[in-house]
Design a protein around this motif. Sequence first.
Motif, PDB file in Angstrom:
ATOM      1  N   TYR A 181       0.828  -1.220   0.000  1.00 60.04           N
ATOM      2  CA  TYR A 181       0.000   0.000   0.000  1.00 60.04           C
ATOM      3  C   TYR A 181       0.853   1.256   0.000  1.00 60.04           C
ATOM      4  N   SER A 182       0.168   2.386  -0.198  1.00 60.95           N
ATOM      5  CA  SER A 182       0.844   3.654  -0.518  1.00 60.95           C
ATOM      6  C   SER A 182       1.849   4.083   0.540  1.00 60.95           C
ATOM      7  N   GLY A 183       2.973   4.559   0.072  1.00 65.14           N
ATOM      8  CA  GLY A 183       3.973   5.130   0.949  1.00 65.14           C
ATOM      9  C   GLY A 183       4.830   4.122   1.695  1.00 65.14           C
ATOM     10  N   GLY A 241       0.015   0.704   4.405  1.00 61.11           N
ATOM     11  CA  GLY A 241       0.492   2.026   4.015  1.00 61.11           C
ATOM     12  C   GLY A 241       1.534   2.553   4.977  1.00 61.11           C
ATOM     13  N   ASN A 242       2.571   3.194   4.445  1.00 59.08           N
ATOM     14  CA  ASN A 242       3.614   3.868   5.209  1.00 59.08           C
ATOM     15  C   ASN A 242       4.503   2.940   6.035  1.00 59.08           C
TER      16      ASN A 242
END
Lengths: 316, 316, 316
Positions: free
Chosen positions: C259-261, C278-279
């Motif tokens: 997922y993003s980041g 994410g992240n």
Amino acid sequence: MKNARVHAKLGQFTEALMQTYGVGPVPGHNLEPRYALPSRATVITILRRLFETFFPGFMGRQQVTRDTVRFHIGALLDEIADDLGEQIYAAVRHEDSELANDRLKSRRFAEDCVLGLFEKLPEIRRALILDVQAGYDGDPAAKNANEVILSYPGLAAIATYRVAHELEACGVPLLPRIMTEWAHSRTGIDIHPGATIGESFFIDHGTGVVVGETCLIGNHVKLYQGVTLGALSFPKDERGKLIRGLRRHPQICDHAVIYSGATILGDVTIGEGSVIGGNVWLTQSVPPHTKVLNTPQIPTFRKGGNGPQAASDDEE
Amino acid sequence: MKNARVHAKLGQFTEALMQTYGVGPVPGHNLEPRYALPSRATVITILRRLFETFFPGFMGRQQVTRDTVRFHIGALLDEIADDLGEQIYAAVRHEDSELANDRLKSRRFAEDCVLGLFEKLPEIRRALILDVQAGYDGDPAAKNANEVILSYPGLAAIATYRVAHELEACGVPLLPRIMTEWAHSRTGIDIHPGATIGESFFIDHGTGVVVGETCLIGNHVKLYQGVTLGALSFPKDERGKLIRGLRRHPQICDHAVIYSGATILGDVTIGEGSVIGGNVWLTQSVPPHTKVLNTPQIPTFRKGGNGPQAASDDEE
Amino acid sequence: MKNARVHAKLGQFTEALMQTYGVGPVPGHNLEPRYALPSRATVITILRRLFETFFPGFMGRQQVTRDTVRFHIGALLDEIADDLGEQIYAAVRHEDSELANDRLKSRRFAEDCVLGLFEKLPEIRRALILDVQAGYDGDPAAKNANEVILSYPGLAAIATYRVAHELEACGVPLLPRIMTEWAHSRTGIDIHPGATIGESFFIDHGTGVVVGETCLIGNHVKLYQGVTLGALSFPKDERGKLIRGLRRHPQICDHAVIYSGATILGDVTIGEGSVIGGNVWLTQSVPPHTKVLNTPQIPTFRKGGNGPQAASDDEE
């Protein structure tokens, strides 16, 4: 095929749009007989020709040799001088300033700026060669210096910045930002022309990098993708309007390295040779030769990944 | 120079490639005599001409004055009407729909959409002037409104979105997304044409911003680079296929500010005037006039930065 | 208008710039009579034509039908063969290698590489169709496969990578990176041509994605915007120079989703079907069918958002 219903109303649509031109808090048209605005397309052509003079044979004219390079460079500089003079003049004449109202002084100013830039070209060219070397030295994926010159986005962004910064220093309006935003568009790297950047600068990958207007960056600094060198909230004047031009961005000293996704905000100093780890969020200064890392956050491991049993908090 | 070995086999290579055209789960060619697909190049030309009508003298034709602007705008609208009509028609005829199978109704639909957009142009233009003002007011690095219009990526992305959104609302297939993905390519800002965005919207820097299809954004909202307004995992139907078109993105109320790198996911509401700090990760709603910050994570400071003694967990 | 002062000194400016060409640690000019460097513009034209052969009717020539497609594809391959042969030859001749010094062998090598790529075209085309399908299946905002082909940046980046990777595998210098950096510029997605990527690959949104040179990515993998698959610090040789070409990037197994980041660094393995939230920042391996999430950090909620009372640590 003609759309009869639209065509019957074209005059009406035109008038309706024209009604909006004079309205609103900011100018959104350039209809005064004063002078045309600078042309973004011409500004980009100027930049491309300057790049040719920095790296002959790498872009633009291909068949440049030791015997012919003198002619090509001379011709390029001739073209650049004329176009750049016109564009600076156009930019100045649009300012709300004393200079703008004096046609002869504006012309003289434009000529001075072209002269000033041309005198700096050898220095810019020397700086760019060190940037190329920094790129090759800093990236194991770089196969040779040619690859850096031909394809690295960081170099394109820095070359654009080094030209734009000289024009900004001369006080040229509009053009520096048009140049750096063109580089931003091509590379994802947003360097404000007002920033001050030393020698042997390298940005790897680069997408999402932001270098703010009043940053001071030393020599041999290396940034990775997604790094923000930004400002804290802006002071406003007594009428609640932003105060412009104050120092509000970080100073990054020589040999510092800032890893991907790190954010450094405000008028703080990152000391010589210090290393800021990925994703670190900093609003304070860091002494020299210091390494700043996020407290290792232990991610949670759970059974059940992708598939019918996937948890419900997946992001799009 | 001709490559004899390749040339001898060109027929063979052509046949081998053609063998692949009919195969596979999705269409990857457009070989039916039905109608050509929309042309990305023409769609971009349409957008550029629309920008000229919004900001005369700033892009495209330079010598537009109060005396001549009427002719230029009229001529631009004439060109746009024809091209846009054709492109909408081409897009519709490629749909798997009842409309697509009716040539006359498709043509009529295309004409209606052009009429609809043209009627909205003054409103879009007024909204863009407020966006320009929001950019100037929100960024101390902006020297004047001209700079915002000529160079700010946020404005280019929003102008593209405002046009694409109108076409999306009319039910035009393909074109809205071609438009916003062109802006995404130029600016790094990915706004889905289906999103709903109010007045005086400003995106600063912008690289990496994602605004999802069902977002609702109020007036005077400000986003910084790297902000994601995304969805949580998608509901699937009983055959495990994604269900499309459901509301799944955040609502951002008036005067909210979302700082760089923040991620807000799912059908949540960020209240009026609330501020989401940099890098915050949110999957819940936030009441009005609230500030959400990450618990300050104290980064670890260690001796020994860049140099021979550098630690071994540096990222590339 | 001519700038007399600049014109009087053009010869002098030209000489000053030429003084810098021979100087410095890396070549910054291409003035040897040996051969012109590859042309970035021609390389991009080659890529665009290859895309036309992969997706006829979607880009470039519009009026391609079942009856005429054979001619168009044959003509495109003919043009590609000539141009690509020349560009490979130019790239090889600039290497510091034994091959580069042998004109005939260099020519032969270029021909072999064109043949090799042409033999792979049907396979690349089949892979791209699966990538299109993965994009449609993975994104509820995708209305149909045509939209993915016409507008998705992820597909443009992957198509470029699949071509560049074949040339990289043949040992072609310079061109693969020129190609992938062109895609990086257009899409914000930076995939090194040396990476190995399986079938049905999808990158959503994509801005800021970095896929490093020695990554191994399986089938049905999905990445979101801002994902870095990078390296830890690079080993240096005894003279302090980077060692190039070692394996230093992650392996991502089949059906993994990132997922993003999220940032994954070093020679670690993300197991089959695992999901990285994410992240998340990872420098360790993850077993199959595992979900890795950041420990939920509870952001702090405070009264007082945007307005006169806004706190002072807002970022620009």
